[in-house]
Design a protein around this motif. Sequence first.
Motif, short mmCIF file in Angstrom:
data_model
loop_
_atom_site.label_atom_id
_atom_site.label_comp_id
_atom_site.label_asym_id
_atom_site.label_seq_id
_atom_site.Cartn_x
_atom_site.Cartn_y
_atom_site.Cartn_z
N TYR A 23 5.59 -2.13 10.93
CA TYR A 23 4.66 -3.45 10.69
C TYR A 23 3.55 -2.92 9.64
O TYR A 23 3.20 -1.84 9.75
CB TYR A 23 4.19 -3.66 11.97
N GLU A 24 3.25 -3.95 8.83
CA GLU A 24 2.14 -3.76 8.07
C GLU A 24 1.12 -3.04 8.52
O GLU A 24 0.32 -2.01 7.74
CB GLU A 24 1.80 -5.15 7.21
N TYR A 25 0.45 -3.39 9.62
CA TYR A 25 -0.77 -3.15 10.17
C TYR A 25 -0.82 -1.70 10.51
O TYR A 25 -1.87 -0.92 10.72
CB TYR A 25 -1.19 -4.02 11.37
N GLU A 26 0.37 -0.96 10.88
CA GLU A 26 0.21 0.66 11.17
C GLU A 26 0.34 1.38 9.92
O GLU A 26 -0.04 2.54 10.05
CB GLU A 26 1.70 0.66 11.87
N CYS A 27 0.36 0.92 8.65
CA CYS A 27 0.62 1.80 7.94
C CYS A 27 -0.86 2.52 7.36
O CYS A 27 -1.80 1.87 7.23
CB CYS A 27 1.02 0.83 6.28
N PRO A 54 -4.53 0.76 13.41
CA PRO A 54 -4.85 2.02 13.96
C PRO A 54 -5.59 2.88 13.06
O PRO A 54 -6.35 3.80 13.46
CB PRO A 54 -3.45 2.77 14.30
N HIS A 55 -5.81 2.18 11.71
CA HIS A 55 -6.55 2.90 10.78
C HIS A 55 -7.74 2.28 10.49
O HIS A 55 -8.15 2.58 9.31
CB HIS A 55 -5.63 3.59 9.81
N ASN A 56 -8.22 1.35 11.10
CA ASN A 56 -9.43 0.23 10.70
C ASN A 56 -10.53 1.04 10.42
O ASN A 56 -10.96 2.02 11.12
CB ASN A 56 -9.48 -0.77 11.42
N ASN A 57 -11.36 0.73 9.69
CA ASN A 57 -13.11 0.98 9.82
C ASN A 57 -13.18 2.56 9.31
O ASN A 57 -14.19 3.13 9.77
CB ASN A 57 -13.59 0.54 10.88
N PHE A 103 -7.66 -0.97 1.29
CA PHE A 103 -8.70 -0.88 2.45
C PHE A 103 -8.48 -2.12 3.43
O PHE A 103 -9.43 -2.71 3.92
CB PHE A 103 -10.17 -0.90 1.71
N TRP A 104 -7.56 -2.87 2.99
CA TRP A 104 -7.17 -4.05 4.05
C TRP A 104 -7.19 -3.52 5.52
O TRP A 104 -6.72 -2.52 5.84
CB TRP A 104 -5.87 -4.66 3.73
N GLN A 105 -8.00 -4.26 6.30
CA GLN A 105 -8.06 -4.10 7.57
C GLN A 105 -7.11 -5.15 8.40
O GLN A 105 -7.15 -6.27 8.07
CB GLN A 105 -9.58 -4.36 8.08
N TYR A 106 -6.34 -4.71 9.44
CA TYR A 106 -5.33 -5.47 10.05
C TYR A 106 -6.01 -5.65 11.55
O TYR A 106 -6.47 -4.69 12.09
CB TYR A 106 -4.32 -4.85 10.07
#
Lengths: 485, 1036
Positions: free
Chosen positions: A287-291, A372-375, A365-368
């Motif tokens: 999934y994109e958001y996990e990258c 898990p790697h946000n902020n 720096f896209w935030q999903y």
Amino acid sequence: MKKFIKHNKNIITLTLAALLTLVVSSCEKFLDVRPKSEIPVGLHFDRESGFKDQLTGVYTKMCGTSMYGREMTFGLVEVLSQNYDLNANNTSYYYASLYNYAESVTKLKIDNIWTDTYNCIANLNVVLDQIDKVDTSIFTGINYRLYKGEALGLRAFLHFDMLRLFAPSYASNPTAPAIPYVTEYAPKITPQTNVGKTLDLIIADLEKAVTLLEVDSLNTSSSKYLNTSRRMYFNYFAAEAALARVYMYKGDKVNALKYAEKIITESEKTLNNAFAWTHYTSLETTYEYECNRTYTTEHVFQLKVNKMNDIVKYFFTNLAGNNALSPSDTKADVIYEKTSKGYGNDYRMNKCFQYDGAKRYLSKFWQYENGPHNNIFPIIRKTEAYYIAAEILKNTDKARAIQLLNLVRSYRKLSSYPLPATLTADEVNTEIFKEYRKEFLAEGQLFFYYKRLNLPVIEGAGVSANNSIYVLPMPDNEIEFGQRQ
Amino acid sequence: MKLKVFLIIQLFLVGFLVCPQTANAQNAGQSQAPRTILGIVTDENGEPLPGAAVAQKRVNKTQSIVGVQTDINGHFSLTLPANTKEIEVSFLGFETLTITVTNQRDYQIKLKPSTAFLEELVVTGMFTRKANSYTGAVATVKKEALLQMGNQNVVQSLKNLDPSFMQLDNLAAGSNPNAMPNLQMRGQSAFPDIKGEYQNNPNQPLFILDGFETNLTKIIDLDMNLVESITLLKDATAKAIYGSKAANGVIVMETRRPEAGKMKISYNGSAVIEAPDLTSYDLANATQKIEIERLAGLFDSDNVVTRISRQKRYNEILKEVLAGVNTDWLAQPVRTGIGHKHALYLEGGDQFMLYGVDLSFNSINGVMKGSDRNTFSGGLTLSYKLKNFIFRNKLSITHNSANESPWGNFDSYAKMNPYSRIYDQNGQLIKSYNYTSMKGVIDPQTNPVWNSMINTKNISRYTDITNNFYAEWSASKSFKITGRVGFSNNQFSSDNFKPASHTDFALYSGDDIYRKGSYIQGNGKTTNFNSDLGANYSLNFGKSVLFLNGQWNMSMYSYDYSSVIAEGFPNDNMDHIIFATQYEKDGKPEGSESISRSLGGIISANYAYDNRYLFDANYRITGSSEFGANNRWGSFWSLGGGWNIHEEAFLKNSQLINRLKLRVSTGYTGSQGFNTFQALATVKYYTTSSYNGEIGSYIVGLANPNLQWQKKYDQNVGVDFALFKNKLNGRFDYYIATTTSMLTDVTVPQSTGFSTYRENLGETENKGFEAYLNYRVYENKNSKSFLNIYASIAHNKNTINKISESLRKYNSDQDAIKGQKDTSSIKLQITTPSVRYEEGQSLNAIWAVRSLGIDPANGKEIFLKKNGEVTYVYNTADQVVCGDLLPKFNGNFGLSAEFKNFGINFSFNYRLGGQIYNQTLVDKVENADIKYNVDSRVFTDRWLSAGDHALYKSIKDLSYTRPTSRFVEDYNMLSLSSVNISYDFRDTKLVKNSFLDRLKLQFYVNELFNVSSVKIERGTNYPFARNFTFSIQAAF
């Protein structure tokens, strides 16, 4: 009449005595008033939490958009390195990209960088002033060393960035007047010191910080991976990596290599490593958001930026409109040598440029949602130590220099394209520049690379680079009331 | 006279020490032998004087004499030794009388009031001084004089009585009963509060009520009938006892104390009519307005299609105008407000115990519909006297509620176009209109009347409880110890409710629909605690009289306020905060909190030699928590000297000069009252951001532990005089007051971490004079008739001596704003002159570019540059001082007369010189937004075509007019501020034959007219009012 006085003498004496007692007994304490909405410094720092909260406050401010939350990273400083293609209607940064520092929007950004950074320094100076006044028994465990080390380290780190922005580089003029190195919280003007002297002050504070921070759990723990949150604070390795950076800026290759090697040594440990290489499975995710596009495990020092999406979405998505900050497809192709060398699979390009609407943006720096790697924003990467070491070793131990670069590249999915051992020292140097450009895209380090070497050309800039570009003007009030040169 | 004073004092002592009984050896008959005389001592009206001293007259210094005091009925009995030729009778406030003893046994002795004691005492709030020997510049106002000037409130009456006490014009707030006046005494001594650092107006005088510091709101709401006297302390000698708070002057008020006797009830009732005064408005009528719009080109266009639609619109409006629509919008929100007030006072008691009960209710209804202020207060005074102890306690409770008008701001009515109907043909209220802007754009304009039709709430309330306790121990006639403890608690709250249907929310859409409607609720309290302990001592030796006072005091003050905002009130009947759908979006509770403490001591001395040479000295030391740890204690002092020339032998018996006193004083006082904690390094927590789940703290500012009081150095020279048998009396004072170490922001390089910090740097000077003259034209004591005329004048000049860099920066920032291109969001800042700080200039100076008027050829304004060149280009650098807001002279004059039972009083208020920037001309004529209604001068005085000698720019010229001397106008003003007609039923059958003790009817008119040299809209947010009052005073 006299009789009367005599008669009342006792009364008078008594009254005077009573008055006097009142005067004496009403001590200064009565006048020491404690407001509820604001806490007097003395009271705030009479317990450990005061120090912790004060440092938290400094990190909070550092995440602000005038500092590492934007301008000192992907904003102004990155714009100066010409890594983006700006729309001519970009109201925020167009003039900055022309190095027009006097234009009001740009000037305000520059002023705020200075003002906010020095405000952080003032807050750190309060910590440093108080920490040696209070009884050390209020601190539990290693906290005294930790807080003092962090405060000293941050003070040096922030001054170093002021020096890199507002003073000529050491390479261009080591004795030029630089910045005030402020170590006191007082309405008092600190004189400017020259570039070399300022670097010495920075180094001295950082060396002290390294010593104090030896007890850092990120350094001492037998299971460092459990202490990864220490990366969000100015930790032991951050101080060492910063020293490598500072010595390099000063041209002290011996010490720069010494501290770079320390980071590399830690990095190459197979067990109990404080900042392991980011595994390819974290990049090639379902999934994109996990990258993990910023390789968070490799950060030596990172900032946890509150609601980072509210900042970045206005520059890296179609919400940005004219104010978008991204290299164009053509520019990205050049930076990552997609067409020329076929490096198109480099994770730094392959995973970090995506469409939003009709246009492609830098998506690093896209935030999903639930990502898990946000902020998290990188401030010091371990790869910088590899580049510093390679740059120093390119003449003396070229094989190792190339090996170090290839090591980094292998973790960026370029292992099929190793740099040949036949490269000349100059060619190695070019590769290091390219790496700076690829690795630190939108992180604000490339401009300082140009400046450190006092290079006459900033690629993509219409004008040749010199100190009129490399040195940002201090705020008017600083110049006028601080009598700065 | 020397001898007399000496004797008076001696006699007091004798009266005190000698017991009447001991001197009671009976032996009547021959004048050679000891004998007893009897008698009564009365005043001129035959009222007995208890406590008067009757004693044998001293022949030589060594002689011991006998004497007694009169009893409660004025009677005395005195046994005189042989050979006594004369006796002396004396009483405070009366002339001492010498009587030759004859063989007569009974004496009827009448004492005349002493001229020296006419003014009696000066009440300083801490102790009293004999006016005759005091060297300070003070003005004392008695209850009667105060009530003669009106019965609205103390401040309104005071400004008609003393010219140094100024209420600054508030053209916006008008006669809003809930707006607090902006007051100052003897000029401005602090920099204006640009950044809101002060809790109150920084130039406001200090109010002392019954010995305790109080605030302006309490003074405004105080029942005037309770005021016994007001003393204005103006110079260093008078103020120094209040030290660090006294720089702006001190106003000392004493309230009524109960009198002994059987229960006496006094009642005072008034009916107040407030009528709006809209004479300053000169708005265009419907016919004029449509013509103005046409001339401005609102209905023209080069585009044919547009022109047709605009013409159509013109015809629509014209049709309405021709149909006779000419709405008087100004009349909509106003009314004639009728208020009433009642005050009841009960008093009585015996020689031990006295009581006084006061109850009052005051309901003020302002001239805007729905605007009111209601005050209910009650108090109880108990006084207990035992031997030489006095205990007195006063408890008072005040409850106040104030409503702001639901009709909103008055200016929203002034801008409505007269051709708009309020109601449509069906009688329905029209909610919104379409108005055409100068660019031809049609914008919706809501009808301000709408908000008055729905249920809204804008109310604030407070309840104040004050208890003051006083104890006094007279150890002897000359030594007294006093102590006071005062406590007051004020709880206040405010509610501001607007439902979803309010026009404020007209533009909410999408998800915000649910946010329509708001409720702001605020709650707070202040607590005040004061206590002091004092010793008073008086000493007589030879011709000298010395009064010494010492006092120690302590005070604590705390303030706490918070407010919350809630949103989403779909129905206007749900007017309670609990009906909200949510808290304010992204909002959080707001508020403020402060606490301050102070400690201090004072020593005060007053010395008089032979009542001729006078001397005053005060020294005060104060410690305050508001100041830096390094400068927590400050000392203040004053010295004063005086010379009673009329007591000199050569003037002693002058018929021409009855009183002539010279006064000189000098000394330091301080001022504070700005936000506390500026001297402390303090820490706050971030409220909107965090780091890694934790909340961080930060240093608030750059602390300055050296911060100290603003210091004011006062110098005063004055003269008091009474001439022609006291018919003409007056007062003149000249002063120079320099405020040094004024608090100001100092700019520091940002590398300190901050951009400014507070420092004591600025310096200003106020110079001026005050004169007061009163002439008794006619007097007939028998018929109790008199005619008095009076006049006063004051002049004050303010000069800035020194400013900080940051104030200079403020000037250039203001210039930068004025130099910007026309932007509607900052129109007000661009078009109004701003306060400028320049050394050598006044704080009240009006800065503008000199203008030569409108060029008849092209309608452009011609400016004069600083170097004298002529230009069309406006440049902020060419701004010079074009006027001064403060009048050159201001004051009052009037007459008061009584003829038998009738009384009349007229009081005029005037200002001469000084200027004003006529903002009405700028906003409503020259920069008039044609979209709204405008001043009718747009129609008459604007440039139209070449050759016009017009006052104002072309009607089609939309550029903003920056501060120009064209709009600086000389401001002279005369107002009939108070008229009072009364009838007192004293000596009439009605009073004599009924239970009534006293009955008096009064009629007042306040602000009957106001003529001024400037035609400016007065009362823009709230209109001014004329005030008519009928009042009845009765005692029984």
